[in-house]
Motif scaffolding. Structure first.
Motif, PDB file in Angstrom:
ATOM      1  N   ILE A  64       0.847  -1.189   0.000  1.00 27.08           N
ATOM      2  CA  ILE A  64       0.000   0.000   0.000  1.00 27.08           C
ATOM      3  C   ILE A  64       0.884   1.241   0.000  1.00 27.08           C
ATOM      4  O   ILE A  64       1.801   1.362   0.823  1.00 27.08           O
ATOM      5  CB  ILE A  64      -0.922   0.052   1.239  1.00 27.08           C
ATOM      6  CG1 ILE A  64      -1.767  -1.228   1.340  1.00 27.08           C
ATOM      7  CG2 ILE A  64      -1.794   1.298   1.207  1.00 27.08           C
ATOM      8  CD1 ILE A  64      -2.805  -1.380   0.277  1.00 27.08           C
ATOM      9  N   VAL A 115       0.347   5.598  -0.211  1.00 25.48           N
ATOM     10  CA  VAL A 115      -0.601   6.710  -0.281  1.00 25.48           C
ATOM     11  C   VAL A 115       0.187   8.012  -0.415  1.00 25.48           C
ATOM     12  O   VAL A 115       0.928   8.392   0.498  1.00 25.48           O
ATOM     13  CB  VAL A 115      -1.514   6.775   0.955  1.00 25.48           C
ATOM     14  CG1 VAL A 115      -2.644   7.774   0.711  1.00 25.48           C
ATOM     15  CG2 VAL A 115      -2.076   5.399   1.285  1.00 25.48           C
ATOM     16  N   TYR A 165      -3.295  12.856  -0.701  1.00 25.30           N
ATOM     17  CA  TYR A 165      -4.304  12.934   0.356  1.00 25.30           C
ATOM     18  C   TYR A 165      -5.296  14.066   0.103  1.00 25.30           C
ATOM     19  O   TYR A 165      -4.941  15.096  -0.478  1.00 25.30           O
ATOM     20  CB  TYR A 165      -3.630  13.141   1.712  1.00 25.30           C
ATOM     21  CG  TYR A 165      -2.998  11.890   2.280  1.00 25.30           C
ATOM     22  CD1 TYR A 165      -3.737  11.026   3.080  1.00 25.30           C
ATOM     23  CD2 TYR A 165      -1.666  11.589   2.036  1.00 25.30           C
ATOM     24  CE1 TYR A 165      -3.165   9.883   3.608  1.00 25.30           C
ATOM     25  CE2 TYR A 165      -1.083  10.441   2.562  1.00 25.30           C
ATOM     26  CZ  TYR A 165      -1.837   9.591   3.351  1.00 25.30           C
ATOM     27  OH  TYR A 165      -1.270   8.455   3.876  1.00 25.30           O
ATOM     28  N   PRO A 192      -5.381   4.489  -1.938  1.00 19.43           N
ATOM     29  CA  PRO A 192      -6.713   3.928  -1.697  1.00 19.43           C
ATOM     30  C   PRO A 192      -7.562   4.832  -0.801  1.00 19.43           C
ATOM     31  O   PRO A 192      -7.054   5.505   0.102  1.00 19.43           O
ATOM     32  CB  PRO A 192      -6.401   2.608  -0.988  1.00 19.43           C
ATOM     33  CG  PRO A 192      -5.122   2.882  -0.250  1.00 19.43           C
ATOM     34  CD  PRO A 192      -4.340   3.787  -1.160  1.00 19.43           C
ATOM     35  N   SER A 193      -8.868   4.831  -1.047  1.00 18.45           N
ATOM     36  CA  SER A 193      -9.815   5.409  -0.102  1.00 18.45           C
ATOM     37  C   SER A 193      -9.917   4.461   1.090  1.00 18.45           C
ATOM     38  O   SER A 193      -9.350   3.360   1.087  1.00 18.45           O
ATOM     39  CB  SER A 193     -11.180   5.573  -0.759  1.00 18.45           C
ATOM     40  OG  SER A 193     -11.720   4.291  -1.078  1.00 18.45           O
ATOM     41  N   SER A 194     -10.668   4.854   2.095  1.00 13.47           N
ATOM     42  CA  SER A 194     -10.840   3.985   3.263  1.00 13.47           C
ATOM     43  C   SER A 194     -11.480   2.657   2.871  1.00 13.47           C
ATOM     44  O   SER A 194     -11.041   1.586   3.300  1.00 13.47           O
ATOM     45  CB  SER A 194     -11.694   4.692   4.313  1.00 13.47           C
ATOM     46  OG  SER A 194     -11.901   3.859   5.431  1.00 13.47           O
ATOM     47  N   LEU A 214      -8.902   0.566   0.963  1.00 13.04           N
ATOM     48  CA  LEU A 214      -7.866   0.023   1.848  1.00 13.04           C
ATOM     49  C   LEU A 214      -8.402  -1.172   2.634  1.00 13.04           C
ATOM     50  O   LEU A 214      -7.747  -2.219   2.724  1.00 13.04           O
ATOM     51  CB  LEU A 214      -7.375   1.110   2.803  1.00 13.04           C
ATOM     52  CG  LEU A 214      -6.380   0.668   3.889  1.00 13.04           C
ATOM     53  CD1 LEU A 214      -5.126   0.055   3.274  1.00 13.04           C
ATOM     54  CD2 LEU A 214      -6.011   1.840   4.792  1.00 13.04           C
ATOM     55  N   TYR A 227       3.155  -0.817   4.190  1.00 10.40           N
ATOM     56  CA  TYR A 227       2.382   0.424   4.073  1.00 10.40           C
ATOM     57  C   TYR A 227       3.326   1.611   4.089  1.00 10.40           C
ATOM     58  O   TYR A 227       4.213   1.711   4.957  1.00 10.40           O
ATOM     59  CB  TYR A 227       1.389   0.550   5.238  1.00 10.40           C
ATOM     60  CG  TYR A 227       0.765   1.930   5.350  1.00 10.40           C
ATOM     61  CD1 TYR A 227      -0.304   2.291   4.548  1.00 10.40           C
ATOM     62  CD2 TYR A 227       1.261   2.864   6.257  1.00 10.40           C
ATOM     63  CE1 TYR A 227      -0.876   3.556   4.638  1.00 10.40           C
ATOM     64  CE2 TYR A 227       0.695   4.132   6.353  1.00 10.40           C
ATOM     65  CZ  TYR A 227      -0.365   4.475   5.547  1.00 10.40           C
ATOM     66  OH  TYR A 227      -0.914   5.727   5.637  1.00 10.40           O
ATOM     67  N   PRO A 270      -5.773   6.328   5.151  1.00  7.52           N
ATOM     68  CA  PRO A 270      -6.127   6.256   3.723  1.00  7.52           C
ATOM     69  C   PRO A 270      -6.284   7.647   3.125  1.00  7.52           C
ATOM     70  O   PRO A 270      -6.275   8.657   3.837  1.00  7.52           O
ATOM     71  CB  PRO A 270      -7.454   5.495   3.729  1.00  7.52           C
ATOM     72  CG  PRO A 270      -8.045   5.791   5.071  1.00  7.52           C
ATOM     73  CD  PRO A 270      -6.890   5.927   6.021  1.00  7.52           C
ATOM     74  N   ARG A 271      -6.461   7.698   1.827  1.00  8.06           N
ATOM     75  CA  ARG A 271      -6.492   8.958   1.083  1.00  8.06           C
ATOM     76  C   ARG A 271      -7.561   9.923   1.585  1.00  8.06           C
ATOM     77  O   ARG A 271      -7.330  11.125   1.732  1.00  8.06           O
ATOM     78  CB  ARG A 271      -6.730   8.666  -0.398  1.00  8.06           C
ATOM     79  CG  ARG A 271      -6.747   9.900  -1.297  1.00  8.06           C
ATOM     80  CD  ARG A 271      -7.372   9.599  -2.645  1.00  8.06           C
ATOM     81  NE  ARG A 271      -8.808   9.411  -2.559  1.00  8.06           N
ATOM     82  CZ  ARG A 271      -9.471   8.366  -3.026  1.00  8.06           C
ATOM     83  NH1 ARG A 271      -8.819   7.381  -3.619  1.00  8.06           N
ATOM     84  NH2 ARG A 271     -10.796   8.273  -2.903  1.00  8.06           N
ATOM     85  N   CYS A 321      -9.162  10.192   4.506  1.00 10.35           N
ATOM     86  CA  CYS A 321      -9.330  10.321   5.954  1.00 10.35           C
ATOM     87  C   CYS A 321      -9.123  11.777   6.380  1.00 10.35           C
ATOM     88  O   CYS A 321      -8.123  12.403   6.018  1.00 10.35           O
ATOM     89  CB  CYS A 321      -8.326   9.422   6.676  1.00 10.35           C
ATOM     90  SG  CYS A 321      -8.467   9.466   8.474  1.00 10.35           S
ATOM     91  N   LYS A 375     -12.687   6.416   9.132  1.00 10.72           N
ATOM     92  CA  LYS A 375     -11.870   6.203   7.933  1.00 10.72           C
ATOM     93  C   LYS A 375     -10.535   5.522   8.222  1.00 10.72           C
ATOM     94  O   LYS A 375     -10.073   4.688   7.435  1.00 10.72           O
ATOM     95  CB  LYS A 375     -11.597   7.549   7.248  1.00 10.72           C
ATOM     96  CG  LYS A 375     -12.832   8.284   6.765  1.00 10.72           C
ATOM     97  CD  LYS A 375     -13.425   7.675   5.519  1.00 10.72           C
ATOM     98  CE  LYS A 375     -14.538   8.551   4.954  1.00 10.72           C
ATOM     99  NZ  LYS A 375     -15.121   7.968   3.725  1.00 10.72           N
TER     100      LYS A 375
END
Length: 712
Positions: free
Chosen positions: A59, A61, A64, A97-99, A102, A125, A145-146, A148, A161
């Motif tokens: 993962i 990220v 954001y 990823p969004s929540s 993820l 991560y 995640p993105r 949050c 999130k």
């Protein structure tokens, strides 16, 4: 039957027989999976079927919605994925990823790939981390995640999130695969695992027992930079450097120990990776095991040609020369160069980078893939020494962030050196330093005659903490703003003010380092900005306590907050316009050339350190915060940051201005709020005008509010 049909039937029969002979071999090879040679309790060596295969979820990220972006996080994830694939992992990579995305990826890892007992599962991560203090005093970490929101801005949205370390623990327990290793290139706290400082051991039958292992890039109070040293060290470790016992395998324990030492060294102790196993005893007995291409593990990958071995080299630097036993064989990225079986010295070199050299054993019928990280060579630095009289004089280099120390290593360039001491005249000078040059300055400060009245505008003195004060002569000025000044508020009635007594005004806002020296703590939000950044999140009441302690400590001079009139008189430095250096052309966060030259506001307050604030809803940068003091131009009297950076407390209660001329005003005798002046890093340009007034209750504090002192 004709001849052609007979020929076709014979060929078909031959192929059928051949396939029937090869199929069991293929099935056998596939079923063998990853096999290691391990020591038994009796000391003998036996082959143990370790895993049917490896699976990794990666993962990264970077982009954001509310947090500062991390441009390199997705690239780091892709680099790790590429190396793991070369090691035989089946890799699933998910970026930004969004929540929901993820959590879906974690569920797939758990229930799709993690149901097979003999599979090894790895999770990596790269992104932001957060820590929440719980009611019992413990701390809980989260990965972000993105989509949050920030915990402080929207706690409910954050909890819905973010993925907590408790959630990660539950995922670990749901996975049925016996070996799970999770790596987090982010900083947070939590009680998920026990810290372990174990001595690496040989692979044994015990190593195959179930385990859940975790490695984080640092502790909660350590900033993990976007350009990750943790990732770079991780890739070097997986390439073979983390094989501490030199048995051809890397265990989770070895990797944790290697990273805890390598990252600490590489970041000069700025990061301290943490590693350990889950607290559940039944899942803390074994050790995750990576096979290396040169190990005795059975890796069922076909060779290019029977009896021959090959070398492929990829690198973060394209075009680096690859050498086998000092013989040039090509440049990166390089594929399938034939190498004689046996041991060879492999080198990768390029001008401007540190060379890579490693001795590697090549086996017949095998291909050795290398991923090599080349670090840029550190440029040859000079060193600066400053000898002073008096000996306890404070030395600062004004145009860089790091604090001065004797023999400080600096890149070639020009440096603005300041030497100050209480009771002495401050000296400033520009110094040129060449690459590799050691330079010593011998500075003798001139004592100030305490019996001679100071009448020179801009005369400077400093106290034992290095707090510098600039003399401001008495005088008369027009306080408030003219009716045609852009951005003007109704409480800025212009009136004549006379100050009959001169005073010393601190040349900068009180810094975090100065506050810590007096109070022993640091309440600032922007600690990562550094000791030479302004203190903030201090109330008017907090400041009074600081002043009392400073007056007791110094024993000479009297320190206090300036009155509102003294503050504006010093801020204007003779100017009658919106700013000390001219008029205002921008009311919000657009570019204002005058303000940009002398102050920090929402139009220029972008920063790169962690813990910054998303000011985009104000029209500012997504990562904003305070800046080092004295980085912009001073006003005509030598005072820095009177416009922006942080609001500054004044002594007065807020009240209406008088209608006529006044002398030495001190404001009303009471009120609901104390005056704050100057604007801040997050406010519009109009709020940074010399005449702008604001006020808050004496017990209030926030990350935009600090102060500077007046010395009588």
């Amino acid at each position: 039957m004709d001849v052609n049909r007979i020929r076709i039937l014979m060929i078909s029969l031959f192929m059928l027989i051949l396939c029937s002979l090869l199929l069991p071999l293929s099935i056998s090879a596939f079923s063998r999976g990853i096999i290691v040679k391990a020591k038994t309790s009796s000391g003998t060596i036996k082959e143990i079927k370790l895993y049917s295969g490896y699976h990794a979820l990666i993962i990264g990220v970077s982009d954001y919605d509310s947090w500062p972006d991390l441009p390199n996080a997705t690239k780091d994830a892709q680099d790790v994925a590429r190396v793991l694939k070369k090691m035989g992992f089946k890799v699933k990579t998910v970026t930004n990823p969004s929540s929901l995305e993820l959590k879906k990826a974690l569920n797939n890892m758990t229930y799709k790939y993690g149901r097979e007992t003999n599979r090894a599962i790895l999770f990596y991560y790269a992104g932001h981390g957060e820590t929440e203090k719980m009611a019992d005093g413990t701390r809980l970490g989260y990965i972000i995640p993105r989509d949050c929101p920030l915990l402080r801005d929207n706690p409910n949205g954050f909890i819905n999130k973010a993925v907590s370390m408790k959630d990660i623990e539950v995922y670990s327990l749901r996975i049925r695969s016996k070996h799970v290793l999770m790596l987090f290139d982010s900083c947070f706290s939590g009680s998920l695992f026990s810290l372990v400082r174990a001595v690496p051991e040989d692979i044994t039958e015990k190593s195959t027992l179930p385990v859940r292992q975790y490695i984080t890039a640092g502790t909660e109070d350590e900033a993990v930079p976007d350009r990750s040293m943790f990732k770079r060290c991780l890739l070097l470790g997986l390439e073979g450097d983390a094989d501490l016992t030199r048995d051809g395998y890397i265990t989770g324990t070895e990797l944790g120990l290697y990273l805890s030492d390598k990252v600490v060294q590489s970041t000069r102790r700025a990061q301290h990776p943490q590693y350990g196993k889950i607290r559940t005893p039944e899942l803390a007995r074994g050790d995750f095991i990576f096979h290396l291409a040169s190990s005795s593990a059975v890796v069922d990958l076909p060779g290019k040609k029977v009896g021959r071995s090959f070398l492929s080299v990829e690198s973060n630097v394209i075009g680096a020369g690859v050498f086998v036993d000092d013989r040039y064989v090509g440049s990166t990225n390089l594929s399938d160069v034939e190498v004689k079986p046996g041991e060879h010295n492999i080198g990768v070199k390029k001008d401007g980078y540190e060379s890579y050299t490693k001795r590697i054993r090549f086996e017949k019928g095998r291909t050795r893939d290398l991923y090599v990280i080349l670090d840029r060579k550190a440029s040859l630095k000079g060193r600066l020494y400053v000898d002073t009289q008096p000996e306890n004089a404070r030395v600062r280099i004004l145009n860089i962030g790091p604090a001065f120390n004797q023999g400080i290593k600096l890149e070639a360039g020009r440096y603005h050196v300041e030497v100050s001491a209480d009771g002495y005249e401050t000296q400033k000078m520009w110094v040129s330093l060449s690459a590799g040059q050691d330079k010593t300055l011998d500075i003798h400060l001139k004592p100030i005659d305490k019996y001679r009245p100071v009448t020179s505008q801009g005369q400077k003195v400093a106290n034992s903490l290095g707090m510098e004060f600039v003399y401001v002569q008495p005088g008369t000025f027009m306080m408030g703003s003219p009716s045609n000044e852009p951005g003007r508020d109704n409480d800025e009635r212009q009136h004549r003010v006379t100050l009959t007594k001169g005073f010393y005004m601190q040349s900068t806002e009180v810094t975090q380092g100065q506050w810590k020296a007096v109070m022993g703590n640091n309440p600032s939000k922007f600690k990562n900005c550094g000791d030479d950044c302004p203190i903030e999140q201090v109330s008017w009441n907090d400041v009074q306590q600081f002043i009392r302690k400073l007056n007791q400590r110094e024993g000479s001079g009297t320190y206090r907050l300036p009155t509102e009139a003294e503050w504006e008189y010093a801020a204007r430095a003779g100017s009658t316009m919106a700013f000390a250096n001219g008029g205002i052309s921008e009311l919000k966060c657009g570019f204002d050339s005058n303000l940009d030259a002398i102050g920090w506001y929402c139009g220029n307050s972008g920063v790169s350190y962690s813990g910054c604030y998303n000011a985009s809803k104000w029209g500012g940068p997504k990562c904003a915060g305070t800046h080092l003091v004295a980085q912009k131009q001073p006003n005509a009297w030598g005072l820095y940051d009177m416009h922006g950076n942080v609001w500054e407390w004044c002594q007065d209660w807020k009240g209406d201005y008088p209608s006529g001329s006044v002398t030495n005003p001190t404001g009303p005798s009471g009120g609901s709020g104390r005056v704050e002046r100057g604007g801040s890093w997050i406010r519009y340009a109009s709020y940074c005008r010399s005449a702008l007034r604001d006020y808050v209750t004496p017990g209030f504090w926030y990350s935009r509010l600090g102060f500077r002192l007046l010395r009588e």
